[in-house]
Design an enzyme around this catalytic site. Structure first.
Site, mmCIF file in Angstrom:
data_model
loop_
_atom_site.group_PDB
_atom_site.id
_atom_site.type_symbol
_atom_site.label_atom_id
_atom_site.label_comp_id
_atom_site.label_asym_id
_atom_site.label_seq_id
_atom_site.Cartn_x
_atom_site.Cartn_y
_atom_site.Cartn_z
ATOM 1 N N GLU A 1 -6.129 60.560 -100.026
ATOM 2 C CA GLU A 1 -5.385 61.298 -99.004
ATOM 3 C C GLU A 1 -6.178 61.434 -97.699
ATOM 4 O O GLU A 1 -5.912 62.356 -96.918
ATOM 5 C CB GLU A 1 -5.015 62.701 -99.527
ATOM 6 C CG GLU A 1 -4.347 62.744 -100.889
ATOM 7 C CD GLU A 1 -2.871 62.386 -100.872
ATOM 8 O OE1 GLU A 1 -2.459 61.544 -100.056
ATOM 9 O OE2 GLU A 1 -2.134 62.954 -101.692
ATOM 10 N N TYR B 1 -2.133 89.809 -93.865
ATOM 11 C CA TYR B 1 -3.088 88.707 -94.053
ATOM 12 C C TYR B 1 -2.413 87.345 -94.071
ATOM 13 O O TYR B 1 -3.049 86.340 -93.757
ATOM 14 C CB TYR B 1 -3.969 88.947 -95.296
ATOM 15 C CG TYR B 1 -5.231 89.671 -94.889
ATOM 16 C CD1 TYR B 1 -5.168 90.981 -94.416
ATOM 17 C CD2 TYR B 1 -6.460 89.037 -94.901
ATOM 18 C CE1 TYR B 1 -6.293 91.638 -93.978
ATOM 19 C CE2 TYR B 1 -7.601 89.687 -94.462
ATOM 20 C CZ TYR B 1 -7.516 90.992 -94.002
ATOM 21 O OH TYR B 1 -8.641 91.633 -93.555
HETATM 22 P P1 13P Z 1 -7.425 62.329 -104.873
HETATM 23 O O1 13P Z 1 -8.039 62.486 -106.263
HETATM 24 O O2 13P Z 1 -7.392 60.884 -104.458
HETATM 25 O O3 13P Z 1 -8.108 63.227 -103.874
HETATM 26 O O4 13P Z 1 -5.922 62.800 -104.979
HETATM 27 C C1 13P Z 1 -5.647 64.068 -105.525
HETATM 28 C C2 13P Z 1 -4.432 64.687 -104.934
HETATM 29 O O5 13P Z 1 -4.360 65.893 -104.869
HETATM 30 C C3 13P Z 1 -3.330 63.830 -104.463
HETATM 31 O O6 13P Z 1 -2.449 64.548 -103.661
#
Ligand code: 13P
Length: 210
Positions: free
Chosen positions: A73, A119
């Site tokens: 990501e 908050y």
């Molecule tokens: P990654 O393990 O590649 O960071 O992906 C995890 C995730 O949360 C995908 O949205």
């Protein structure tokens, strides 16, 4: 804070999020800005067991230059940093309550959670856009995230989870936690008559803490 200290802090905060159930399995990813690039959690790593020295390093162009292979990501984080030059960190989770809200069809997709508490306004802000669903790791979501992040510190990826930025790593983690608890309150109170903060009360908070 130097790079070594930031690596240790990132691993500590990630483990704390994991220990409290904000992340499970290998879900979620976290990045933090350095003077010469970014730290990024490695792909398929558990937020509960990050080794500070193996956290990925990206250069200022988001190219992988050190540590393990970064999250799939990266482009999601890049979209937020490019939209928000003051952002120092980005936290993406699949935390249960915020993800539940991201699946609701009958809420305002520009403000799915009302401002129930101070908050929420102080940490998350007034805007929480829902970005339409894309498969995890699909770079096609980058323009949609960029557009949403221009006007919001935090956003929800539909049927996926929250993406939260902050001026630094601690600020982003606190905001992600506050968003999750605000989602919990919202779901707890659904169907009941609630008293949301007024525009005047929200403006007062943003005047003091914004
Ligand atoms: P990654 O393990 O590649 O960071 O992906 C995890 C995730 O949360 C995908 O949205």
């Amino acid at each position: 804070m130097n790079e070594t200290e930031l690596r240790v802090l990132l691993a500590e905060l990630a483990a704390s999020l994991f220990a409290r159930g904000y992340a499970v399995g290998s879900a979620g990813n976290i990045s933090a800005k350095l003077s010469d690039g970014y730290l990024m959690t490695p792909t398929n790593s558990s937020l509960g067991r990050l080794d500070p020295v193996r956290i990925s390093k990206l250069d200022l162009n988001f190219e992988h230059v050190g540590g393990d292979k970064p999250s799939k990501e990266v482009f999601m984080h890049r979209a937020v940093y490019q939209a928000r030059p003051d952002a120092g960190a980005v936290v993406h989770l699949h935390s249960t309550m915020a993800t539940a809200v991201s699946c609701l069809d009958d809420v305002d997709q520009t403000a799915p959670i009302p401002a129930l508490t101070p908050y929420f306004v102080m940490r998350v802000g007034e805007n929480l856009p829902v970005v339409p669903y894309y498969r995890p790791g699909n770079p096609a979501m980058e323009p949609a995230i960029h557009a949403a992040a221009l006007g919001a510190k935090a956003l929800l990826l539909a049927n996926h989870g929250p993406v939260v930025s902050g001026k630094n790593l601690i600020d982003a983690v606190y905001a992600a936690e506050e968003l999750e608890e605000s989602a919990r309150l919202f779901l707890l109170l659904r169907g009941q008559r609630v008293r949301a903060l007024t525009a005047e009360q929200r403006a007062e908070l943003l005047g003091h803490f914004g």
